[in-house]
Design an enzyme around this catalytic site. Structure first.
Site, PDB file in Angstrom:
ATOM      1  CB  THR A 140      -0.896   0.045   1.250  1.00 23.74           C
ATOM      2  OG1 THR A 140      -0.079   0.416   2.358  1.00 23.74           O
ATOM      3  CG2 THR A 140      -1.533  -1.300   1.538  1.00 23.74           C
ATOM      4  CB  CYS A 141       0.476   4.856  -0.376  1.00 31.38           C
ATOM      5  SG  CYS A 141      -1.190   4.971   0.201  1.00 31.38           S
ATOM      6  CG  ASN A 142       0.702   4.906   4.725  1.00 28.82           C
ATOM      7  OD1 ASN A 142       1.431   5.787   4.304  1.00 28.82           O
ATOM      8  ND2 ASN A 142      -0.523   5.127   5.133  1.00 28.82           N
TER       9      ASN A 142
ATOM     10  N   GLY B 172     -11.740  31.169  -3.903  1.00 32.92           N
ATOM     11  CA  GLY B 172     -10.314  30.898  -3.921  1.00 32.92           C
ATOM     12  C   GLY B 172     -10.072  29.442  -4.195  1.00 32.92           C
TER      13      GLY B 172
ATOM     14  CD  GLU C  32      -6.370   3.508   6.639  1.00 31.45           C
ATOM     15  OE1 GLU C  32      -7.312   3.545   5.848  1.00 31.45           O
ATOM     16  OE2 GLU C  32      -5.396   2.753   6.523  1.00 31.45           O
TER      17      GLU C  32
ATOM     18  CD  GLN D 183      -4.859  -0.101   1.342  1.00 31.60           C
ATOM     19  OE1 GLN D 183      -4.482  -0.107   2.518  1.00 31.60           O
ATOM     20  NE2 GLN D 183      -4.742   0.957   0.559  1.00 31.60           N
TER      21      GLN D 183
ATOM     22  CG  MET E 236      -6.791  21.900   3.526  1.00 36.60           C
ATOM     23  SD  MET E 236      -6.593  20.208   3.187  1.00 36.60           S
ATOM     24  CE  MET E 236      -8.114  19.566   3.792  1.00 36.60           C
TER      25      MET E 236
END
Lengths: 442, 275
Positions: A52-54, A192, A117, A123, A196
């Site tokens: 995974t990305c982590n 704007g 999370e 995953q 975020m």
């Protein structure tokens, strides 16, 4: 043969993203990689790959875990064309209980960057499915993964680990849900184009809103952004008439002083007949005057307010994670017990066979006498000997399975039992050959 | 008279209150279902109690203050149940449950000494209609006050950016609380209007005149005007949210004060009941 569970890998705590991205596998690469690994890492009996990305982790089973880890590490380096030395320091190698605990914690989202999370479980499930597809999963890993899923489910059910919003945009969405009953008839105005702010607008829009107005320093930028997010562009110098349509206003303009003050919104509120407004100020310096929060039916949250809510949820999750750790510990214990039993299965089979054999031999020796007995009597002798063997076996086996209470080192104890009870290797076997060990007439 | 059915009703109300309060304090929802069922059971027991009493009295059992209080509590429990079940407003369970428990206990304790005989002049088909409408109206106003109180508490928390209840805790949004407050006020206002009209018709058929400026009649009119103004301000100027909630509570406080005061201080046609 002793089978041990092991995990080798890197995660967001041990390795920077520069290392993780080089070791990562895309979904389609996982199964082929596992097949290649089976070819090169000979001492790995079972394996799965979680990328995974982590984290990038190899979860496996081997009889010599240390050697298996070495082989897997070299495989990873060779397969990803990364010099082993460049990531060896970031690698963690876990064996036995430690490895089981780690897998359970990963699945239950206790090891995640954002604790609780929900994506990680999916995953892990995918990693299991891919390993099953590659054919590198067998008895132990099947059981380990299924246990991981049930542990994750149990943790989610009995703790509040997944509760509360922990990112700025989800906090904003949560707050919108506490102010408004539905977003279906609400208009969001994005002022704007901060990252975020865009994320927040997107998160709100994806829940289904009535309309989205976008305004920006330059009208071109507003048009582009509006097209991206499916909204309508509004020129900044002419945004005031649109304000009264907006139920949620997200500000991230680069300004030197607040663009909206109490006097602006007092008229807007009257025109809106005091319908509530939610102002999300993500700009630094702030876009909206903080006095706005004192106006009736206006709820103003700036970036620090949102941050505070997110941090609070995060620390609550941390507290829940401690409860979850207790659950994980229980499950690790039960899995370790299962592994131990698995290890002594061959010994148990040997002992059973040997005892059965003893019985057969003895019955054979007394065959002539047995044949002279009437049929019912013979059956009674059969039953009697079988009963005796079973009772003895039961005692021995329950002693071996004694959860560490009776047998501190189950493998060693099992080996001693085998020596004592199996033919050809111990005192009892010799005693079994002694024809004078029973008082029955021949 | 006492019936067997009243004490279990109060017990159920008490159980429901404890459950709802526990959920509010813990921020959970575990006791919401059992508490709702307990509240429903309490209302069921009390319905039987009221039926037995009513059959005994030959009319709706509201001959004195205690009986009226019991009847009123029952209506609040019923209306509260509708809100909790139909509109998912379990959040008001703690206040509604406590209110009906207290009302029930007070009525029960004082009722033992009461002997009731309904005056001949009041025995009419209009009695149940008039009284039920009036009490239903008051029940709506009471619930509107409860919802408004919840709104104010919740709103001040959102304004102060303090600990926000996670959405999982089943807290309704401000918008929903405000809308339900408005609906309750509108329904209550309709009921009160109908109660005043039926009362006038009944008075005319009994005494020959529609209106006699009996203290309760006068106060009802005052209350009616106050609620009319409250609704008017929302519909025309758009007063909603905190201001509407605060006014709802103020007007309801005046309503309770005036009616209890009038019942105790000024005897009149309505003496004996507080409605």
């Amino acid at each position: 043969m002793e089978t041990t569970f092991f995990i080798l890998g890197v995660n967001h705590r041990t390795a920077p993203v520069a290392v993780r991205e080089r070791l990562a596998f895309a979904e389609a690469e996982v199964a082929p990689a596992l097949r290649r690994m089976r070819g090169t890492a000979a001492s790995v009996a079972e394996a799965a790959l979680l990328s995974t990305c982590n984290r990038v982790e190899v979860i496996g089973v081997a009889s010599e875990p240390a050697r298996a880890c070495d082989e897997v590490a070299s495989f990873l380096g060779a397969d990803r064309s990364v010099d082993l030395d460049s990531f060896a320091a970031s690698l963690y190698r876990l064996e036995g209980r430690e490895a089981i605990r780690h897998l359970f914690r990963v699945g239950a989202s206790l090891d995640s960057m954002v604790v609780g999370e929900p994506q990680i479980l999916g995953q892990v499930k995918l990693a299991y499915a891919l390993a099953a597809e590659a054919g590198t999963v067998s008895l132990v890993l099947h059981r380990a993964f299924h246990k991981t899923f049930s542990v994750a489910k149990r943790v989610r059910k009995s703790t509040l680990i997944g509760h509360g919003s922990v990112s700025l945009s989800s906090v904003a969405v949560g707050l919108a849900g506490q102010i408004f009953d539905t977003l279906k008839d609400k208009t969001v105005m994005l002022m704007g184009a901060g990252k975020m702010a865009e994320l927040t607008a997107h998160a709100l829009a994806s829940l289904g809103i009535e309309s989205l107005l976008v305004t920006s320093r330059t009208f071109d930028r507003a048009v582009t952004l509006a097209r991206e997010l499916g909204g309508t562009a509004v020129p900044l110098e002419n945004h005031k008439p649109y304000l009264r349509m907006a139920d949620i206003v997200i500000g991230s303009l680069a300004v030197t002083r607040p663009i909206l003050g109490p006097s602006d919104l007092e008229t807007v509120l009257r025109e809106r007949r005091y319908r509530p407004m939610f102002l999300i100020d993500l700009g630094v310096p702030r876009n909206f005057d903080e006095r706005l929060n004192t106006l009736e039916n206006i709820y103003l949250y700036d970036i620090d307010d949102l941050d505070a809510v997110a941090n609070k949820s995060l620390s609550e999750r941390q507290r829940e994670a401690e409860k979850a750790a207790v659950i994980v510990e229980e499950e690790v214990e039960s899995f370790a017990r299962w592994m131990r039993e698995l290890e002594i299965v061959p010994t148990i089979n040997d002992i059973r066979e040997s005892m059965e054999h003893l019985r057969d031999v003895e019955l054979e020796r007394h065959r002539a006498w047995l044949l002279s007995l009437p049929e019912p009597e013979r059956e009674r002798v059969e039953r009697l000997t079988r009963g005796l063997v079973n009772k003895l076996l039961h005692r021995i086996l329950s002693g071996l399975r004694g959860n560490g209470a009776v047998a501190p080192d189950p493998l060693y104890t099992a080996e001693v039992a085998r020596r004592l009870l199996c033919e050809g290797s111990g005192a009892l076997a010799a005693a079994g050959d002694d024809p004078d060990d029973d008082g029955e007439p021949v | 008279m006492d019936t067997l059915w009243y004490p279990p009703a109060i017990a159920c109300y008490a159980v429901a209150s404890v459950g709802f309060i526990t959920d509010r304090l813990s921020g959970g929802r575990r006791w919401t279902r059992p508490s709702t069922i307990a509240l429903g059971a309490g209302a069921g027991f009390q319905a039987v109690d009221l039926l037995v009493r009513g059959m005994h009295a030959g009319n709706i059992p509201v001959a004195n203050f205690e009986e009226s209080l019991a009847f009123f509590s029952w209506l609040i429990a019923l209306a509260g149940l509708v809100l909790i079940v139909r509109f998912r407003m379990a959040v008001i369970g703690a206040l509604v449950g406590s209110a009906v428990t207290i009302g029930g206990v007070v009525a029960y304790v004082t009722m033992r000494h009461a002997r009731l005989v309904l005056p001949e002049a009041l025995r009419s088909v209009w009695l149940p209609i008039h009284v039920t409408l009036a009490f239903l109206g008051y029940a709506m106003f009471a619930l509107a006050a409860v919802v408004s109180l919840t709104y104010l508490l919740y709103e001040s928390r959102l304004k102060a950016k303090r600990a926000l209840a996670p959405p999982e805790a089943g807290m309704p949004s401000l918008e929903k609380l405000d809308r339900i407050n408005y609906r309750l006020l509108a329904w209550g206002f309709l009921m009160l209007s109908a109660a005043i009209i039926t009362g006038a018709i009944w008075a005319d058929s009994t005494w020959g005149h529609f209106w006699s400026w009996d203290p309760k009649e006068s106060w009802s009119l005052v209350i009616w005007f106050m609620y009319a103004a409250l609704l008017e301000s929302r519909l025309t100027v758009g007063w909603r949210g905190r201001r509407a909630a605060a006014l709802t509570i103020v007007v309801f406080t005046l309503l309770v004060g005036s009616f209890v005061g009038v019942s105790l201080v000024f005897p009149g046609k309505h003496s004996g009941s507080f409605g």
